[in-house]
Design a protein around this motif. Structure first.
Motif, short mmCIF file in Angstrom:
data_model
loop_
_atom_site.label_atom_id
_atom_site.label_comp_id
_atom_site.label_asym_id
_atom_site.label_seq_id
_atom_site.Cartn_x
_atom_site.Cartn_y
_atom_site.Cartn_z
N LEU A 189 -2.88 2.65 -8.93
CA LEU A 189 -2.13 2.02 -7.85
C LEU A 189 -0.82 2.76 -7.58
O LEU A 189 -0.28 3.42 -8.46
N SER A 227 -3.59 -5.39 -6.63
CA SER A 227 -3.23 -4.83 -5.34
C SER A 227 -2.66 -5.85 -4.38
O SER A 227 -1.91 -5.51 -3.47
N GLU A 261 0.33 -3.46 -3.83
CA GLU A 261 0.08 -2.59 -2.68
C GLU A 261 0.47 -3.23 -1.35
O GLU A 261 0.26 -2.64 -0.30
#
Length: 470
Positions: free
Chosen positions: A42, A89, A93
């Motif tokens: 990531l 995520s 993210e």
């Protein structure tokens, strides 16, 4: 220790490897090794692992020290957390790099699944073994992120909690609850904490080898790639968008991503189709109106797809959302012009302008309210945090009046869809325009927009007044 991850100026990660469960075995070595490998895939700035150093107070002070020196968002999670990479995520993210917590809508609270209450995609109450949560409707699953702007608050909370833990005023809490207590502190300090919902993904903290094996087995039962597509589709969208568009545009998300199409490119094509639709509407013939209605539907479908693609690739941004909203207004008003031109006569232009003004007023009601609410929140944060205590349990807050009724109606599927339809969102407006223009004429279209839009405006206005009064 510190390990560099994928280059990113935004997010750093603190892993609290302070429980024996971090060393439990799995196919990738230990649970801590597995988590480190996931984080390596990531875009995180760095990973700092906090090892046992003298109890809960020392662990919290370690978090505070990192928060005070960090230059970007900081995520904190325990090393005994077994979860999908896609679950990581959801926070790490996210382009906003905001303050958020990973939650599950499962209400079965447990020692490693403290209860929380989520309202409007925000965590408004959080619990631990010391803090109770009235009317909990979800559970916290161990992953917490603090935005750069909130790092000072996080550090203050960590230091205060450390002092309370060292002096025994938090009861028999242990290092296992460090992240849970930090979430409680952030929520009670008035920090807006986004609720990143797991959906079909899994995230569980474990205590022994059997529970670790069971958690890993649950991960294997889920197709993460499929879930990523599903979560890219809005689940709180309008009725028309949900059942007549997203049912098939979801199958275009991966091909669009494979072709490296950007959300802005899809938006541009959507605008182009709407302009062509307006041209066909201006012809005024039954066949042209039918073709224009089809083009308008496809334009709206691509409008849904650009958002789905943005969420799938995590390339959405405030600028992109603004541009998408402006494109929606442009497409709709150009279609109004095409319809009026195709119908002919001066009277139709009055209806077209009236429908346009009504939509402008409705959007103004929505956006000015959202802006006022945001300003009020910022002023409140600047002039004084809400009264909170890390020592006392939060009192139950019950919804009353119109808003209480609205919240109760949310639990009923039919009532929830009725509330979404009555406000005449963009999907329903598109369907209304396409059906009435293709089946009848522009006069029927504008009169329908004015009647339904008027009811929607009154409903929205009453709702905004009720919320402001609260």
């Amino acid at each position: 220790m510190t390990r560099g991850g994928t280059t990113s100026p935004h997010t750093g990660v603190v892993v609290l490897a302070t429980t024996p469960a971090c060393g439990l075995s799995c196919t990738d070595g230990t649970l801590l090794d597995r988590l480190s490998d996931q984080l390596a895939t990531l875009p995180v700035r760095e990973v700092q692992v906090v090892t046992p150093s003298g109890g809960l107070g020392a662990d919290l002070r370690g978090v505070a020290k990192i928060a005070r020196t960090a230059t970007g968002a900081v995520a904190v999670l325990p090393g005994d957390l077994v979860l999908h990479t896609e679950a990581l995520s959801l926070l790490l993210e996210h382009p906003a790099h905001d303050t958020g917590a990973l939650v599950c809508r499962d209400t079965a609270a447990a020692p490693l699944r403290p209860p929380v209450r989520v309202e409007g995609a925000k965590v408004v109450a959080a619990g631990s073994s010391f803090h109770l949560v009235p009317e909990a409707n979800a559970t916290f699953r161990g992953l917490l992120q603090a935005a750069e702007a909130d790092l000072g608050v996080l550090a203050d909370i960590a230091e205060e909690l450390a002092e309370l833990a060292d002096t025994g005023r938090l009861g028999p809490v242990t290092p296992v609850e460090a992240v849970d207590l930090l979430l409680v502190g952030l929520v009670r300090s008035g920090v807006a904490v986004r609720a990143a919902t797991l959906g079909p993904l899994h995230a569980d903290r474990v205590t022994g080898q059997i529970s670790a094996d069971n958690a890993l087995a649950k991960l294997a039962e889920v197709d993460e790639a499929k879930v990523k597509v599903e979560t890219a589709v809005k689940h709180d969208d309008g009725f028309f968008a949900t059942y007549f568009v997203s049912t098939w545009t979801r199958h275009l998300i991966k091909p669009a991503a494979t072709l490296k199409l950007t959300p802005n490119t899809v938006t541009g094509v959507s605008v182009g189709l709407a302009l062509l639709s307006a041209v066909w509407f201006s012809a005024g013939t039954p066949g042209a109106r039918l073709a224009a209605a089809g083009l308008l539907y496809l334009s709206f479908a691509l409008d849904c797809l650009d958002g789905q693609l943005a969420r799938y690739t995590r390339t959405f941004s405030p600028l992109g959302a603004w541009a998408d909203g402006m494109a929606d207004r442009l497409k709709e008003y150009v279609v109004y012009i095409g319809l009026a031109a195709g119908f002919g006569g001066s009277g139709i232009w009055y209806l077209a302008v009236a429908a346009m003004i009504l939509q402008i007023v409705r959007h103004a009601v929505d956006y000015t309210y959202a802006g006022a609410a945001a300003d009020a929140a910022r002023v409140g944060a600047l002039w004084g945090r809400p009264a909170r205590s890390l020592l006392e349990s939060e009192d139950a807050r019950r919804a009353r009046g119109v808003l209480g009724l609205a919240q109760r109606l949310e639990r009923d599927t039919a009532a929830r869809w009725l509330k979404k339809i009555i406000v005449l969102p963009i999907g329903e407006r598109t369907a209304l325009i396409a059906i009435t223009a293709a089946g009848w004429n522009a006069r029927v279209t504008f009169l329908s927009l004015l009647c339904w839009g008027g009811v929607a405006a009154l409903y929205q206005l009453c709702g905004r007044i009720a919320r402001s009064a609260r």
